[in-house]
Design an enzyme around this catalytic site. Structure first.
Site, PDB file in Angstrom:
ATOM      1  N   SER A 267       1.603  78.622  20.021  1.00 44.57           N
ATOM      2  CA  SER A 267       1.368  80.048  19.825  1.00 44.57           C
ATOM      3  C   SER A 267       0.632  80.671  21.012  1.00 44.57           C
ATOM      4  CB  SER A 267       0.543  80.269  18.550  1.00 44.57           C
ATOM      5  OG  SER A 267       0.147  81.616  18.423  1.00 44.57           O
TER       6      SER A 267
ATOM      7  N   THR B 108       8.197  86.517  19.488  1.00 46.45           N
ATOM      8  CA  THR B 108       8.070  86.986  18.105  1.00 46.45           C
ATOM      9  C   THR B 108       8.029  88.505  18.095  1.00 46.45           C
ATOM     10  OG1 THR B 108       6.911  84.984  17.397  1.00 46.45           O
ATOM     11  CG2 THR B 108       6.620  86.954  16.047  1.00 46.45           C
TER      12      THR B 108
ATOM     13  N   PRO C 161       5.008  78.068  15.512  1.00 47.39           N
ATOM     14  CA  PRO C 161       3.764  78.536  16.132  1.00 47.39           C
ATOM     15  C   PRO C 161       2.762  78.980  15.079  1.00 47.39           C
ATOM     16  CG  PRO C 161       5.517  80.169  16.378  1.00 47.39           C
ATOM     17  CD  PRO C 161       6.158  78.949  15.815  1.00 47.39           C
TER      18      PRO C 161
ATOM     19  N   HIS D 210       7.792  85.619   8.748  1.00 47.97           N
ATOM     20  CA  HIS D 210       6.408  85.392   9.152  1.00 47.97           C
ATOM     21  C   HIS D 210       5.610  84.700   8.044  1.00 47.97           C
ATOM     22  CE1 HIS D 210       4.253  86.500  12.876  1.00 47.97           C
ATOM     23  NE2 HIS D 210       3.158  86.294  12.175  1.00 47.97           N
TER      24      HIS D 210
ATOM     25  N   LYS E 235      12.180  85.406  17.400  1.00 49.77           N
ATOM     26  CA  LYS E 235      11.700  84.971  16.087  1.00 49.77           C
ATOM     27  C   LYS E 235      11.384  86.195  15.225  1.00 49.77           C
ATOM     28  CE  LYS E 235       8.242  81.935  13.912  1.00 49.77           C
ATOM     29  NZ  LYS E 235       7.552  82.892  13.026  1.00 49.77           N
TER      30      LYS E 235
ATOM     31  N   TYR F  39       3.915  86.446  22.349  1.00 45.07           N
ATOM     32  CA  TYR F  39       3.724  87.806  21.878  1.00 45.07           C
ATOM     33  C   TYR F  39       3.708  88.712  23.105  1.00 45.07           C
ATOM     34  CZ  TYR F  39       2.479  86.653  17.023  1.00 45.07           C
ATOM     35  OH  TYR F  39       2.508  86.242  15.720  1.00 45.07           O
TER      36      TYR F  39
END
Length: 371
Positions: free
Chosen positions: A117, A166, A88, A264, A240, A140
């Site tokens: 993403s 994430t 992503p 990241h 993640k 997210y």
């Protein structure tokens, strides 16, 4: 905004992923390139992510049987022609007017899943329609559970095959190079999937309290939130940003279906280890049959091979997809991935590994200094 002029054909001197990076550096406006390319703080981890692969050699083998050779693998009942996915990456309309739509088309052309993403600059439904079936969605978690649930349901309804939540950046590291370049999102590029998401509620801080420790982190996701998400999600759910074996064990015990080992892209904690270096310990923590993916610094098919040999089931490719997108749109993304897959096949051939399950740690050699 003025976009880079993308190539309509691949020139003969674009022969590896680093070539795409060098070409894109001349095409992408400097503040945008610095945002995409930069790491955090002194960028030691950004460079160590890539350098870690050079610490391992691959042992060539002779006279192997390749009559049933294949790089095909399966993840969550999904067949992949190679153990590669696109990681992503946010805000892709910074470098191409179609942004993630073109990336999805390019990935589909070579049968590589794209992990879309939350911060994409195109609607997740439109990206799903532009690509092939089999893409995943990166989530997210939002301040309000109903906003997280809305994103999850949209992804399920659009046909995404897995959810990757994430968790490693509840607060962003300070990306000094991007700060010095004065990067800011232009008005033409926005996080369209969050258009109806309410901003986090303000938190009253007392004198002497930290905006990071007592503000942002006080509102960060916790285990209760993750357990709630697990209950809501009908798709395979991965986490993640895992970089510690104890976290890996706890997530496995909590019913998470797989992990992505990632720092990241060197954009969060500059003093963290590299994913490649921590991969064997996490594989040892979760056992042989638990799905592990890895990203960070992969630029060659031999890098993919090394990650598999140390315990990864597949890898994710981040920044190179944006460099390829800026260079030649969907064609560039497809060509970049084809280069990587071809390199993996050549590495497997020369290392005497006809199938992915034959790529094991004994295929690697750690060089020692000569006396």
């Amino acid at each position: 905004m003025d976009y880079p002029k993308t190539l309509q054909a691949i020139p003969p001197d674009l022969v590896c992923l680093d070539d795409y990076e060098q070409f894109a550096a001349q095409q992408i406006p400097s503040p945008y390139f610095e945002y995409i390319h930069s790491g955090v703080a002194d960028e030691r981890l950004l460079h160590r992510n890539r350098d870690s692969f050079s610490q391992l050699d691959i042992l060539p083998r002779l006279l192997r049987d390749f009559r049933d050779a294949s790089s095909t693998t399966s993840l969550f009942d999904q067949i992949l022609s190679a153990p590669i996915l696109l990681a992503p990456v946010a805000h892709q309309r910074l470098v191409h007017p179609d942004g993630e739509l073109a990336t999805a088309r390019g990935a589909a052309a070579v049968d590589v899943p794209m992990v879309v993403s939350t911060l994409a600059s195109q609607r997740l439904e439109d990206i799903a329609r532009a690509g092939a079936p089999g893409n995943w969605f990166q989530l997210y978690l939002q301040a309000r559970r109903e906003d997280s649930l809305s994103l999850l349901r949209r992804a399920e309804d659009a046909g995404y095959r897995a959810i990757v939540v994430t968790l490693d950046t509840p607060v962003n590291g300070l990306r000094n190079r991007s700060q010095r370049a004065g990067f800011a999102l232009p008005p033409e590029v926005s996080e369209v999937n969050l258009a109806n998401v309410a901003p986090p509620p303000g938190r009253q801080l007392h004198p002497g309290q930290s905006i990071v420790l007592n503000g942002i982190m006080a509102d960060a996701p916790d285990w209760e939130t993750l357990h709630w998400l697990r209950q809501q999600c009908s798709l395979p759910l991965l986490v993640k940003g895992v970089m510690h074996p104890d976290d890996a064990r706890e997530l496995q015990a909590a019913g998470i279906d797989g992990l992505v080992i990632s720092n990241h892209g060197g954009r969060s904690l500059d003093a963290a280890p590299t994913p490649l270096s921590i991969l064997p310990a996490i594989r040892g923590a979760v056992g042989n049959d638990y799905p592990l993916l890895m990203d960070g610094g992969i630029r060659r098919g031999s890098d993919v091979f090394k990650a598999l040999a140390l315990g990864a089931n597949a890898v994710m490719i981040g920044r190179p997809q944006v460099y390829a997108l800026a260079t030649a749109g969907a064609l560039g993304v497809a060509h970049m991935l084809k280069l990587l897959i071809d390199e993996l096949h050549i590495t497997m051939a020369l290392a005497g590994c006809p199938r992915l399950d034959t790529i094991q740690r004994h295929c690697l050699h750690t060089p020692r200094p000569l006396l």
